[in-house]
Motif scaffolding. Structure first.
Motif, PDB file in Angstrom:
ATOM      1  N   LEU A 361       0.192   7.915   9.019  1.00 47.90           N
ATOM      2  CA  LEU A 361       0.981   8.230   7.813  1.00 47.90           C
ATOM      3  C   LEU A 361       0.801   9.718   7.523  1.00 47.90           C
ATOM      4  N   ARG A 362       1.894  10.430   7.316  1.00 50.96           N
ATOM      5  CA  ARG A 362       1.832  11.872   7.117  1.00 50.96           C
ATOM      6  C   ARG A 362       2.572  12.256   5.831  1.00 50.96           C
ATOM      7  N   ASP A 363       1.853  12.971   4.961  1.00 49.38           N
ATOM      8  CA  ASP A 363       2.442  13.558   3.742  1.00 49.38           C
ATOM      9  C   ASP A 363       3.216  12.517   2.933  1.00 49.38           C
ATOM     10  N   ILE A 364       2.554  11.400   2.618  1.00 55.42           N
ATOM     11  CA  ILE A 364       3.214  10.369   1.818  1.00 55.42           C
ATOM     12  C   ILE A 364       2.775  10.510   0.361  1.00 55.42           C
ATOM     13  N   SER A 365       3.679  10.164  -0.525  1.00 55.01           N
ATOM     14  CA  SER A 365       3.400  10.140  -1.957  1.00 55.01           C
ATOM     15  C   SER A 365       3.858   8.796  -2.501  1.00 55.01           C
ATOM     16  N   LEU A 366       3.033   8.200  -3.338  1.00 58.92           N
ATOM     17  CA  LEU A 366       3.298   6.854  -3.835  1.00 58.92           C
ATOM     18  C   LEU A 366       2.753   6.740  -5.242  1.00 58.92           C
ATOM     19  N   LYS A 367       3.546   6.088  -6.103  1.00 59.84           N
ATOM     20  CA  LYS A 367       3.107   5.858  -7.469  1.00 59.84           C
ATOM     21  C   LYS A 367       3.629   4.484  -7.890  1.00 59.84           C
ATOM     22  N   ILE A 368       2.694   3.591  -8.193  1.00 57.27           N
ATOM     23  CA  ILE A 368       3.052   2.220  -8.591  1.00 57.27           C
ATOM     24  C   ILE A 368       2.532   2.006  -9.997  1.00 57.27           C
ATOM     25  N   THR A 369       3.426   1.666 -10.914  1.00 52.82           N
ATOM     26  CA  THR A 369       3.055   1.445 -12.310  1.00 52.82           C
ATOM     27  C   THR A 369       2.754  -0.027 -12.545  1.00 52.82           C
ATOM     28  N   PRO A 370       1.990  -0.359 -13.576  1.00 55.08           N
ATOM     29  CA  PRO A 370       1.663  -1.766 -13.850  1.00 55.08           C
ATOM     30  C   PRO A 370       2.911  -2.596 -14.134  1.00 55.08           C
ATOM     31  N   GLY A 371       2.922  -3.821 -13.613  1.00 53.53           N
ATOM     32  CA  GLY A 371       4.028  -4.740 -13.849  1.00 53.53           C
ATOM     33  C   GLY A 371       5.214  -4.548 -12.948  1.00 53.53           C
ATOM     34  N   SER A 372       5.184  -3.581 -12.061  1.00 53.76           N
ATOM     35  CA  SER A 372       6.333  -3.308 -11.195  1.00 53.76           C
ATOM     36  C   SER A 372       6.222  -4.089  -9.898  1.00 53.76           C
ATOM     37  N   LEU A 373       7.363  -4.397  -9.309  1.00 53.83           N
ATOM     38  CA  LEU A 373       7.457  -5.073  -8.018  1.00 53.83           C
ATOM     39  C   LEU A 373       8.026  -4.083  -7.019  1.00 53.83           C
ATOM     40  N   VAL A 374       7.250  -3.734  -6.022  1.00 57.30           N
ATOM     41  CA  VAL A 374       7.629  -2.709  -5.058  1.00 57.30           C
ATOM     42  C   VAL A 374       7.804  -3.365  -3.698  1.00 57.30           C
ATOM     43  N   ALA A 375       8.915  -3.109  -3.058  1.00 58.47           N
ATOM     44  CA  ALA A 375       9.188  -3.602  -1.711  1.00 58.47           C
ATOM     45  C   ALA A 375       9.247  -2.419  -0.760  1.00 58.47           C
ATOM     46  N   VAL A 376       8.465  -2.480   0.295  1.00 59.13           N
ATOM     47  CA  VAL A 376       8.464  -1.437   1.324  1.00 59.13           C
ATOM     48  C   VAL A 376       9.282  -1.951   2.500  1.00 59.13           C
TER      49      VAL A 376
END
Length: 475
Positions: A361-376
């Motif tokens: 993984l190179r130069d990734i940025s990720l922000k997950i807030t509470p209660g959210s549903l994230v699909a990759v």
């Protein structure tokens, strides 16, 4: 009068005190030996449990580069055989420590009985020292061979069990059975040789010394003193040699246990020295986040992070070691036992570029807030599973990358839950696999079964959701 002599017997203590000591001392010795065995049994069990726990923790924290240097069979063998070998050695260490002192004291008292004829017995012990060294070296050699064969066998059986479905599909039972039989045959041959060496070395050589010694000592005593051997000297000397028999028996066995424990300790030390995963999951928010009171603080945050399965430094070291081993000329032994070096391979170019280490993984940025549903979402091999492993802290961080997960003072296992994409079941009923320890609520249970489209499947099973199931087709 003394037995067999005309000298008047002079007791050092009162006669009834000596009679009482004949009863008290053996009971005290038996009590103390039992207590000694109990203490060392507890210590050996504690040590084995502690080493097993260390191995388990190490297996959870070892890096990918470390896993490449070992195998599942080796880890299983260390957990079972090597820890048990340390336990056996600790059970013998008390006898081994006391055995030299017992032998010396017995020899001193024998000297008081037969004089300089004792040195003949000491000479016999010295003569047998090279034999002991040879026996122990052969035992150590065959022990290493047995451990190597056991590692190979356990590794092969684990691979067969993991791929048993493919083996059944392609009818590969006979080839794999033949491979396992060959490994097992080599292991049995090494075990047989080890058993023969131990039996011959102990029974015919080491344990026979206390029997040979008194015969030679008595012959020398008769020649030196020039008078017949009286009963008092003979019985006392034989009794002292019988006292030496048990130290002579435990001393070689303890030394064998020491050699085997030393081999196990070296294996454990090598495994415990494997590289571990670095700690890059930080408890807290990103320092550049600038969050105010009332803002939604992300529960997972990564900024310009780069992660890889292998640490570049470890990969370069492994590549250098492999190149050095490949360039070094192999050494073989000739018919006469001399070492002969084969022609060296072409040396590697020192100015050549080292092999490049691919970045997961190179130069990734990720922000997950509470209660959210994230699909990759992404194609195969794009790094979806690597992203989850990165958040769990199971990869190597590059360029001081960090994953920020605020724990609020809680442990990571109370904050993060992970369900792997590998399906698994427990050996229980279908209903217990669905509930997984939760209380049974009929309405909630029916709703879950219907949502998972399991109604048709449960109708096919002979006992419905009460059918017992298990992994790898045990039902």
């Amino acid at each position: 009068q003394s037995l067999g002599t005309d000298d008047e017997f002079q007791p050092r203590l009162h006669i009834w005190v000596e009679v009482a000591l004949l009863f008290i001392l053996p009971n005290a010795v038996s009590l103390l030996q039992s207590r000694h065995n109990c203490i060392f049994a507890h210590v050996s069990v504690f040590v084995r449990t502690s080493v097993s726990t260390l191995l388990y923790r190490k297996a959870l924290n070892v890096s990918a580069a470390g896993r490449m240097q070992t195998s599942t069979g080796q880890v299983v063998n260390m957990m079972s055989n090597d820890t048990a070998q340390l336990q056996r050695f600790l059970q013998f260490i008390g006898f081994v420590s006391v055995a030299p002192l017992q032998i010396v004291l017995a020899l001193v008292m024998i000297f008081q009985q037969v004089g300089h004829a004792t040195w003949v017995g000491v000479g016999v012990m010295v003569v047998f020292i090279p034999v002991n060294v040879m026996v122990f070296s052969v035992i150590s050699k065959y022990r290493r061979t047995v451990i190597k064969c056991t590692d190979s066998r356990v590794k092969m059986i684990n691979e067969v069990l993991n791929g048993i479905r493919i083996i059944k599909f392609y009818a590969w039972e006979k080839p794999f059975r033949g491979t396992i039989s060959e490994i097992r045959e080599a292991e049995m041959q090494a075990l047989t040789k080890l058993a023969y060496v131990q039996a011959v070395g102990f029974s015919m050589i080491l344990l026979s010394i206390p029997i040979i010694q008194p015969i030679l000592v008595f012959l020398t005593y008769v020649k030196i003193q020039g008078k017949p051997l009286d009963a008092a000297t003979a019985f006392t000397t034989v009794a002292l040699f019988n006292v030496m028999r048990f130290p002579f028996a435990f001393l070689p066995m303890g030394l064998v246990q020491y050699l085997q424990a030393k081999i196990s300790f070296i294996r454990l030390k090598k495994y415990m020295g494997l590289p571990e995963l670095g700690e890059y999951v930080v408890d807290g928010t990103h320092p550049d986040g600038g969050y105010q009171d009332g803002d939604a603080v992300p529960i997972v945050e990564i900024k310009n992070g780069s992660f890889n399965w292998l640490d570049p430094a470890e990969a370069d070291a492994a590549a250098t070691a492999a190149a050095t081993a490949a360039a070094a000329p192999p050494v073989r032994k000739s018919f006469f036992g001399k070492e002969v070096k084969a022609p060296a391979a072409a040396a590697a170019d020192p100015e050549a570029e080292p092999p490049a280490v691919s970045t997961g993984l190179r130069d990734i940025s990720l922000k997950i807030t509470p209660g959210s549903l994230v699909a990759v979402v992404g194609p195969v091999g794009s790094g979806k599973s690597s992203l989850l492993s990165c958040i769990l802290g199971e990869m190597e961080a590059l360029n001081s990358s960090r994953v920020y997960i605020p724990m609020d003072g809680k442990a990571a296992d109370n904050k993060v839950g992970y369900c792997a994409q590998t399906p698994w079941i427990v050996n229980n009923t279908v209903r217990e696999n669905i509930l997984f320890g939760r209380p049974f609520l009929r309405d909630r249970y029916d709703e879950v079964v219907a949502a998972a489209a399991l109604l048709d499947d449960l109708a096919v099973l002979p006992a419905g959701d009460a059918t017992e199931i298990g992994e790898r087709g045990i039902n």
